[in-house]
Structures are given as structure tokens and as C-alpha cells.
Design an enzyme around this catalytic site. Structure first.
Site, PDB file in Angstrom:
ATOM      1  N   GLU A   2       8.387  72.139  12.647  1.00 57.25           N
ATOM      2  CA  GLU A   2       9.232  72.524  11.505  1.00 57.25           C
ATOM      3  C   GLU A   2      10.685  72.116  11.743  1.00 57.25           C
ATOM      4  O   GLU A   2      11.360  71.587  10.867  1.00 57.25           O
ATOM      5  CB  GLU A   2       9.166  74.042  11.269  1.00 57.25           C
ATOM      6  CG  GLU A   2       7.804  74.556  10.837  1.00 57.25           C
ATOM      7  CD  GLU A   2       6.879  74.925  11.995  1.00 57.25           C
ATOM      8  OE1 GLU A   2       6.987  74.305  13.072  1.00 57.25           O
ATOM      9  OE2 GLU A   2       6.053  75.828  11.813  1.00 57.25           O
TER      10      GLU A   2
ATOM     11  N   CYS B 234       9.474  72.469  17.967  1.00 55.10           N
ATOM     12  CA  CYS B 234       8.395  72.680  16.995  1.00 55.10           C
ATOM     13  C   CYS B 234       8.471  71.647  15.865  1.00 55.10           C
ATOM     14  O   CYS B 234       9.535  71.070  15.592  1.00 55.10           O
ATOM     15  CB  CYS B 234       8.517  74.054  16.349  1.00 55.10           C
ATOM     16  SG  CYS B 234       8.272  75.431  17.460  1.00 55.10           S
TER      17      CYS B 234
ATOM     18  N   CYS C  51       7.470  79.911  13.945  1.00 55.91           N
ATOM     19  CA  CYS C  51       8.021  80.856  14.931  1.00 55.91           C
ATOM     20  C   CYS C  51       9.385  81.364  14.450  1.00 55.91           C
ATOM     21  O   CYS C  51       9.968  80.849  13.488  1.00 55.91           O
ATOM     22  CB  CYS C  51       8.140  80.179  16.300  1.00 55.91           C
ATOM     23  SG  CYS C  51       9.538  79.057  16.441  1.00 55.91           S
TER      24      CYS C  51
HETATM   25  N1  THU Z   1       4.476  74.952  17.335  1.00 53.80           N
HETATM   26  C1  THU Z   1       4.989  74.319  16.245  1.00 53.80           C
HETATM   27  O1  THU Z   1       5.334  73.134  16.285  1.00 53.80           O
HETATM   28  N2  THU Z   1       5.112  75.030  15.103  1.00 53.80           N
HETATM   29  C2  THU Z   1       4.664  76.307  14.916  1.00 53.80           C
HETATM   30  O2  THU Z   1       4.788  76.848  13.822  1.00 53.80           O
HETATM   31  C3  THU Z   1       4.047  77.017  16.044  1.00 53.80           C
HETATM   32  C4  THU Z   1       4.085  76.333  17.351  1.00 53.80           C
HETATM   33  C5  THU Z   1       4.290  74.155  18.559  1.00 53.80           C
HETATM   34  C6  THU Z   1       5.167  74.495  19.723  1.00 53.80           C
HETATM   35  C7  THU Z   1       4.343  73.960  20.882  1.00 53.80           C
HETATM   36  O3  THU Z   1       4.587  72.564  21.005  1.00 53.80           O
HETATM   37  C8  THU Z   1       2.917  74.156  20.419  1.00 53.80           C
HETATM   38  O4  THU Z   1       2.964  74.310  19.011  1.00 53.80           O
HETATM   39  C9  THU Z   1       2.218  75.358  21.039  1.00 53.80           C
HETATM   40  O5  THU Z   1       2.935  76.503  20.845  1.00 53.80           O
END
Ligand code: THU
Length: 156
Positions: A74, A72, A111
Site C-alpha cells: 500500500e 508494504c 497495517c
Molecule cells: N504486507 C503488505 O504489503 N500489506 C499488508 O496489508 C499486510 C502486509 C506485507 C508486509 C510483508 O512484506 C508481508 O506482507 C508479510 O507481512
């Protein structure tokens, strides 16, 4: 029997109500969105961390054909910030997301795994990590990550 209630304070404001430094951090997260690697979900997320030394470090989600190997925005951002500036506290983390050709109406909230990693940054430097979650309809401001992760697992 006793009941414990958990509450969290989230301020909701318009982008235009933010001060210039706050707008700048949100803008950095929105720019970072455009460098995301998200060919599988097509959901691009950008983050920008303002550090205590006034540096801004940005990152975004990095996906992989073996899905769990991605990361992700973050965590990419915080790990990068901590690897570049290991002695510097993280003051604020801004997050924005983009899909179907536009930024999301509602803010995207980190998440569970990211919340745990943000908590580590807060505890590591004994400094609250303020969150700014951008949505076209409004920006959520959360003063410390523990508001999003109550009853968290800490050190013993
Ligand atoms: N994702 C993030 O990078 N940050 C979040 O807060 C929620 C989800 C990304 C993970 C994945 O690459 C995509 O978003 C879809 O879930």
C-alpha cells in the site's frame, strides 16, 4: 460518564458483482502481486491506486534481509503515485494478497502504518480514499480510510 461508540461500514460483495472499472482495478492489484519481492515472508501483496486523472498506479511489497527496511504494498503504491502525480487525488486503492500458490480466501487489511499513510493521501487532497480489499471469498469495500482508522492523529 459518556460512552462513545465507533462503527465502520464495510460492504462485502462478490467479485462478479463489481462494475468493469472496479474489476479492472482489482485485476491490476492481483497482477501487481506477481511482481512483489517477498522472499522472506512468502506473502505477496499487490495494490492498485486509481487516481482522479484516471491513471492506475500499481505497487507491491518490497522486503529486505534487514526486515524493517522493507515496505508494504500500500505504501509502495501510494508513495509512487504521489511522486509521479503530486497534484492528483487518490480515488480508490485496491489490495490483493497471494501465498502458498493462491490468492487469500479472506481480504488482507492494511497495517496501521499503511492506514496512516492512506489517511495522509485522503487529507492531502481532501478526497475520500475508497478501499477495495480482495479475497477469494469476497471483496470488502470501504468508502473512506477514516472508517478503518477512527480517532486518527491529524494535523493541529
Ligand atoms: N504486507 C503488505 O504489503 N500489506 C499488508 O496489508 C499486510 C502486509 C506485507 C508486509 C510483508 O512484506 C508481508 O506482507 C508479510 O507481512
Amino acid at each position: 460518564m459518556k460512552e462513545l461508540k465507533i462503527s465502520a461500514k464495510i460492504q462485502v460483495c462478490d467479485y462478479n458483482e463489481l462494475n468493469p472499472a472496479e474489476k479492472n482495478l482489482i485485476d491490476a492489484a492481483k497482477e501487481a502481486v506477481m511482481r512483489a519481492y517477498a522472499p522472506y515472508s512468502r506473502f505477496q501483496v499487490g495494490a492498485a491506486a486509481l487516481l482522479a486523472n484516471n491513471e492506475i498506479v500499481t505497487g507491491n511489497n518490497q522486503e529486505n534481509v534487514a526486515y524493517p527496511s522493507g515496505l508494504c504494498a500500500e505504501r509502495t503504491t501510494l508513495f509512487y503515485a504521489n511522486s509521479r502525480f503530486p497534484d492528483t487525488a487518490v480515488d480508490t486503492l485496491a489490495v490483493a494478497a497471494y501465498t502458498n500458490g493462491d490468492f487469500t480466501e479472506e481480504p488482507v487489511s492494511p497495517c496501521g502504518s499503511c492506514r496512516q499513510v492512506i489517511l495522509e493521501a485522503q487529507n492531502r487532497y481532501n478526497h475520500p480514499v475508497r478501499m477495495m480489499l480482495y479475497g477469494k471469498k469476497g471483496v470488502y469495500i470501504i468508502e473512506k480510510i477514516t472508517d478503518l482508522l477512527p480517532l486518527s492523529f491529524g494535523s493541529f
